[in-house]
Design an enzyme around this catalytic site. Structure first.
Site, mmCIF file in Angstrom:
data_model
loop_
_atom_site.group_PDB
_atom_site.id
_atom_site.type_symbol
_atom_site.label_atom_id
_atom_site.label_comp_id
_atom_site.label_asym_id
_atom_site.label_seq_id
_atom_site.Cartn_x
_atom_site.Cartn_y
_atom_site.Cartn_z
ATOM 1 N N ARG A 120 85.061 125.103 -12.802
ATOM 2 C CA ARG A 120 83.985 125.189 -13.781
ATOM 3 C C ARG A 120 84.054 126.478 -14.594
ATOM 4 N NH1 ARG A 120 79.064 124.270 -9.714
ATOM 5 N NH2 ARG A 120 80.423 125.691 -8.520
ATOM 6 N N THR B 145 85.872 120.718 1.556
ATOM 7 C CA THR B 145 85.728 120.507 0.116
ATOM 8 C C THR B 145 86.693 121.356 -0.706
ATOM 9 O OG1 THR B 145 84.146 120.568 -1.719
ATOM 10 C CG2 THR B 145 83.851 122.203 0.001
ATOM 11 N N GLU C 114 81.308 117.457 -13.743
ATOM 12 C CA GLU C 114 81.245 116.781 -12.451
ATOM 13 C C GLU C 114 82.331 117.275 -11.498
ATOM 14 O OE1 GLU C 114 79.841 114.283 -9.711
ATOM 15 O OE2 GLU C 114 79.130 113.805 -11.719
ATOM 16 N N ASP D 85 87.396 125.628 -7.650
ATOM 17 C CA ASP D 85 86.260 125.534 -8.567
ATOM 18 C C ASP D 85 86.792 125.683 -9.991
ATOM 19 O OD1 ASP D 85 83.902 125.664 -9.995
ATOM 20 O OD2 ASP D 85 82.891 126.957 -8.546
ATOM 21 N N SER E 132 75.446 122.025 -12.465
ATOM 22 C CA SER E 132 76.549 121.153 -12.871
ATOM 23 C C SER E 132 76.277 119.729 -12.411
ATOM 24 C CB SER E 132 77.873 121.648 -12.278
ATOM 25 O OG SER E 132 78.192 122.923 -12.786
#
Length: 383
Positions: free
Chosen positions: A300, A286, A264, A298, A220
């Site tokens: 994605r 994070t 991103e 996450d 990614s």
């Protein structure tokens, strides 16, 4: 052989790993004390042939490129193709996985899958000679899900895109060559693609003849780690290492593919990612930073990666990842692509082979291990 048994011959001492890395591991036999440019550089692929095989030619045999003016004798010994290239490789070793089994090494979560795979089309393909001597083929894709330009970086000459090779209405041979639908290499004066009437359109995705599956990395986009030299993550190092592994001589037969997805910041975008960085400086990790910004840890998805792999003719792959949850996600809703092995992506600094260390990246890796289930074992590499 059970990996614990195989490693039992090694002493209990481990390499100089971060404090949060708990599994015992085989110590590196010869830790590097400095950055070794030869070890970290990309190994060159086989030099292009001076003539084309009859099966690939598809054009007049007299239309060959002019001979090179460069001689191997003038290659500086420090370059990847020179005499200083190491004779030993750090070859990736895969751990067999099977997502059809509860204990198949694919994580405990059920990833978010699309009901059907997206439609993708390779718009253009071009040869990319790199500063290290390796050549790769860059494929740019469009799709029916978003307007982003996702990419496939292909190592080796035997992996082709079905959608790119398909003939298009009213196009000329020059049109085909310009968009990259040709066999062999381009050179000044070439007049034909070498594909019309040769059956090359049906050769998409075939391996190099040894029956092995390509090494695949689903990567990614990370502007900060790949372009802005960020030490908050290891994304740039992972991209470089994936390319190095795929260009090893031992990988030339099966080839390699990096699917570069434009998602991103784990899918939240660059602006939100920078906000998350500020939250990290204020004390969040994070995962917490994404949640505080009302995003998933996450966001994605990997349906586009699966569709691109299918377009490249891949049904069985070896996946280069530390995230076991990604295995099932990449395979698609009906296991359109099967992951046969998972190959670990271990930070170079942990292996004593250069890389970088920082307080931020160690915290980043610690969170991925503890909260996201990533597995960064050391046992996946061999001499």
């Amino acid at each position: 052989m059970d990996r614990r048994t195989a490693n039992s011959q090694w002493p209990e001492e481990t390499a100089d790993l971060p404090s949060f890395y708990s599994p015992k591991s085989r110590p590196h036999e010869a830790p590097a004390t400095h950055l070794n440019a030869d070890t970290l550089s990309l190994s060159p692929l086989v030099q292009p042939p001076t003539t084309y095989p009859e099966s690939d030619r598809g054009f007049d045999a007299t239309q060959l490129p002019p001979p090179s003016l460069l001689s191997p004798q003038f290659t500086p010994p420090a370059t990847p193709s020179g005499a200083a290239t190491p004779t030993t490789e750090h070859v990736p070793r895969g751990v067999p996985v099977d997502s059809s089994l509860p204990t198949g090494g694919c994580g405990s979560k059920r990833p978010r899958l699309l009901e059907t795979l997206p439609e993708v089309q390779c718009i253009v393909r071009a040869r990319i000679p790199t500063v290290t001597g390796t050549e790769m083929w860059l494929h740019l894709y469009s799709n029916n899900v978003d307007t982003k330009e996702h990419l496939a970086i292909v190592f080796g000459n035997n992996i082709r895109s079905r959608s790119l090779d398909e003939p298009r209405e009213d196009e000329t041979e020059m049109d085909r060559m310009i968009r990259g639908a040709y066999v062999g290499r381009l050179f000044p004066g070439r007049a034909t693609s070498g594909m019309m009437g040769t059956g090359a359109e049906g050769e998409a995705g075939k391996d190099g003849g040894n029956g092995s599956s390509p090494l695949v990395r689903i990567h990614s986009e990370c502007y900060t780690g790949e372009t802005a030299w960020s030490a908050r993550c290891d994304c740039g190092e992972q991209l470089d290492e994936a390319a190095r592994l795929m260009s090893l001589p031992s990988q030339q037969e099966s080839g390699g593919i990096i699917i570069y997805l434009r998602q991103e910041g784990r899918g939240i975008g660059l602006g939100e990612k920078l906000k998350a960085y500020n939250l990290q400086d204020l004390g969040s990790d994070t995962v917490e930073a994404n949640l505080l910004l009302r995003h998933p840890a996450d966001a994605r998805s990997y349906g586009l990666a699966t569709a691109i792999l299918r377009d490249l003719g891949q049904e069985e792959i070896r996946l280069l990842t530390n995230n076991p949850e990604k295995i099932r996600a990449v395979e698609g809703p009906n296991r359109e692509v099967k992951v046969l092995e998972r190959v670990a992506m271990v930070p170079l600094s942990w292996k004593g082979r250069g890389g970088f260390k920082s307080k931020e990246v160690e915290g980043y890796l610690k969170t991925k291990i503890e909260k996201m289930g990533h597995m960064l074992e050391m046992g996946g590499m061999g001499p």
